[in-house]
Design a protein around this motif. Sequence first.
Motif, short mmCIF file in Angstrom:
data_model
loop_
_atom_site.label_atom_id
_atom_site.label_comp_id
_atom_site.label_asym_id
_atom_site.label_seq_id
_atom_site.Cartn_x
_atom_site.Cartn_y
_atom_site.Cartn_z
N PRO A 130 0.85 -1.19 0.00
CA PRO A 130 0.00 0.00 0.00
C PRO A 130 0.89 1.24 0.00
O PRO A 130 1.85 1.32 0.75
CB PRO A 130 -0.76 -0.12 1.32
CG PRO A 130 0.09 -0.97 2.21
CD PRO A 130 0.86 -1.89 1.29
N LEU A 131 0.55 2.20 -0.86
CA LEU A 131 1.33 3.44 -0.95
C LEU A 131 0.34 4.59 -1.11
O LEU A 131 -0.20 4.79 -2.21
CB LEU A 131 2.26 3.38 -2.17
CG LEU A 131 3.54 2.55 -2.06
CD1 LEU A 131 4.04 2.10 -3.42
CD2 LEU A 131 4.62 3.36 -1.35
N ALA A 132 0.10 5.32 -0.05
CA ALA A 132 -0.86 6.43 -0.12
C ALA A 132 -0.39 7.43 -1.17
O ALA A 132 0.78 7.80 -1.20
CB ALA A 132 -0.97 7.10 1.25
N MET A 148 -4.09 3.58 1.90
CA MET A 148 -4.78 3.47 3.20
C MET A 148 -6.05 4.34 3.19
O MET A 148 -6.08 5.41 2.60
CB MET A 148 -3.85 3.85 4.35
CG MET A 148 -3.37 5.27 4.36
SD MET A 148 -2.30 5.51 5.80
CE MET A 148 -2.12 7.29 5.74
N GLN A 198 -6.85 -1.48 2.69
CA GLN A 198 -6.20 -1.19 3.96
C GLN A 198 -6.94 -0.07 4.70
O GLN A 198 -7.17 1.01 4.15
CB GLN A 198 -4.74 -0.76 3.77
CG GLN A 198 -4.04 -0.64 5.12
CD GLN A 198 -2.64 -0.07 5.02
OE1 GLN A 198 -2.46 1.08 4.62
NE2 GLN A 198 -1.65 -0.84 5.42
N ASN A 258 -3.66 -0.89 9.05
CA ASN A 258 -2.40 -0.15 9.03
C ASN A 258 -1.91 0.10 10.46
O ASN A 258 -2.54 0.83 11.22
CB ASN A 258 -2.62 1.17 8.29
CG ASN A 258 -1.36 2.00 8.19
OD1 ASN A 258 -0.58 2.09 9.14
ND2 ASN A 258 -1.16 2.62 7.04
N LYS A 275 -0.39 -4.76 8.86
CA LYS A 275 0.96 -4.34 8.45
C LYS A 275 1.57 -3.54 9.60
O LYS A 275 1.01 -2.52 10.00
CB LYS A 275 0.87 -3.50 7.17
CG LYS A 275 2.23 -3.11 6.60
CD LYS A 275 2.12 -2.83 5.12
CE LYS A 275 3.37 -2.21 4.53
NZ LYS A 275 3.55 -0.80 4.88
N HIS A 321 7.38 -4.45 8.22
CA HIS A 321 8.33 -3.51 7.64
C HIS A 321 9.44 -3.36 8.69
O HIS A 321 9.17 -2.89 9.80
CB HIS A 321 7.61 -2.18 7.33
CG HIS A 321 8.55 -1.09 6.87
ND1 HIS A 321 8.17 0.23 6.83
CD2 HIS A 321 9.82 -1.13 6.42
CE1 HIS A 321 9.18 0.96 6.38
NE2 HIS A 321 10.19 0.17 6.12
N TYR A 371 11.82 6.08 6.75
CA TYR A 371 12.17 5.24 5.60
C TYR A 371 13.67 5.04 5.43
O TYR A 371 14.13 4.56 4.40
CB TYR A 371 11.55 5.83 4.32
CG TYR A 371 10.05 5.80 4.40
CD1 TYR A 371 9.36 4.61 4.25
CD2 TYR A 371 9.33 6.95 4.68
CE1 TYR A 371 7.98 4.56 4.38
CE2 TYR A 371 7.95 6.92 4.81
CZ TYR A 371 7.29 5.71 4.65
OH TYR A 371 5.93 5.66 4.77
N ASN A 383 8.92 -6.93 4.37
CA ASN A 383 8.88 -5.66 3.63
C ASN A 383 10.03 -4.76 4.07
O ASN A 383 10.34 -4.69 5.26
CB ASN A 383 7.52 -4.97 3.87
CG ASN A 383 7.47 -3.55 3.35
OD1 ASN A 383 7.23 -2.62 4.11
ND2 ASN A 383 7.68 -3.36 2.06
N ASP A 403 13.09 -2.38 1.61
CA ASP A 403 14.34 -2.35 0.84
C ASP A 403 14.51 -3.49 -0.16
O ASP A 403 15.63 -3.93 -0.40
CB ASP A 403 15.57 -2.33 1.78
CG ASP A 403 15.63 -1.06 2.61
OD1 ASP A 403 14.86 -0.12 2.30
OD2 ASP A 403 16.43 -1.02 3.55
N ALA A 438 7.42 -1.81 -2.18
CA ALA A 438 6.78 -0.49 -2.28
C ALA A 438 7.59 0.40 -3.23
O ALA A 438 7.34 0.42 -4.44
CB ALA A 438 6.65 0.14 -0.89
N ARG A 439 8.62 1.08 -2.70
CA ARG A 439 9.34 2.05 -3.53
C ARG A 439 10.04 1.41 -4.73
O ARG A 439 10.19 2.05 -5.77
CB ARG A 439 10.34 2.82 -2.65
CG ARG A 439 9.65 3.74 -1.64
CD ARG A 439 10.61 4.19 -0.57
NE ARG A 439 11.19 3.04 0.11
CZ ARG A 439 12.24 3.10 0.94
NH1 ARG A 439 12.80 4.25 1.18
NH2 ARG A 439 12.68 2.00 1.53
#
Length: 339
Positions: A16-18, A41, A80, A116, A158, A188, A196, A219, A221, A243-244
């Motif tokens: 999930p990436l807002a 989210m 989420q 979340n 998560k 994470h 981050y 999760n 890197d 994610a990234r």
Amino acid sequence: MQIGGYTLSHGLFLAPLAGVSDRSFRRVARRFGAEYTVSEMVSAKALCYEQISKRPVTETRVRTAPLAAVLREEAPMAVQLFGAEPDFVAEAARLLESGEYRGACGEIPPAAIDINMGCPMAKIVGNGEGSALLKNPALAAEIVRATARAVSLPVTVKIRAGWDAESINAVEVAKRLEDAGAAMICVHGRTRAQMYAPSADWGIIRAVKEAVSVPVVGNGDVFSGEDALRMLRETGCDGVMIARGAQGNPWIFSEVAAALDGRPYTPPTREERLAVALAHAEDIVREKGERIGVAESRKHMAWYLHGLRGAASARNAVMTANTLDDLRAIFSSLMQAEP
Ligand SMILES: Cc1cc2nc3c(=O)[nH]c(=O)nc-3n(C[C@H](O)[C@H](O)[C@H](O)COP(=O)(O)O)c2cc1C
């Protein structure tokens, strides 16, 4: 791994990436191998308030429900929720499972309700939500218990490693969440205080995996197939969430799948990269209209262009593009240019 009625052959999750993992992003990630996606989210409270609002449902007034809409083609996709009040989170989950929520533009219920407990943003933790719940494991468990009672969908969570270096408690939290009915836990490997950076601690993912019997998704890197293999090897986790690493690079899922299968991976050509980027922008515009769509496409286009030879000035041009035709012109001259 198995989640609800779904079997994931490689255990590849888009995180999930807002502000990023909207339907277009999820679609392109799935096209290149993401097996399971999660919505941005969604505020449980906002979803519940929209539901009881007397105001008419219009696109502009109902802002939360569309974020939670799931199309048939998107399964398996989780929605989420964030919230710190068990009743609100449970009720929002119930609304999503039943399809009763106002302004619903989805076609099917989500594959799971994800909660979340990792968001580090000040405005979220200031309300006791997101990663602030790691400071209150009893409340975190109560939220999961109430939600699991309210729906028959799997309830997943998560979490982060802990709140800060002095309070790393992911193992304790994960055990309590499992007892409360969590069907899967994603870890994470950073504390809230770390936001981050620096690099994620995969040791905590391993510790959680050893402590619970529900599936654990790692999760933090994963930016290549090699990273994913190393995470699986070092932590024993059941799946990998990215994610990234997927921003401007949806091919990462093909790369990871190839690494898991022991197959060689061929990265996209420059032409393919540019074509997929432009198609992604076109899809965002189809979903959100030209004004919002082009504005939201800019960051995605910049990610796709990152590291592409001769694309520095195109990245600047993308940032001031106002129409889809502006973007098409930028990409068309890039396609004609010698790399
Ligand atoms: C812009 C942005 C938005 C995010 N939004 C969410 C979110 O809505 N829910 C969530 O659980 N995590 C969110 N995260 C955290 C990511 O899902 C992920 O846990 C984190 O980026 C670490 O994974 P990575 O190293 O693969 O990027 C967000 C992260 C970023 C960078």
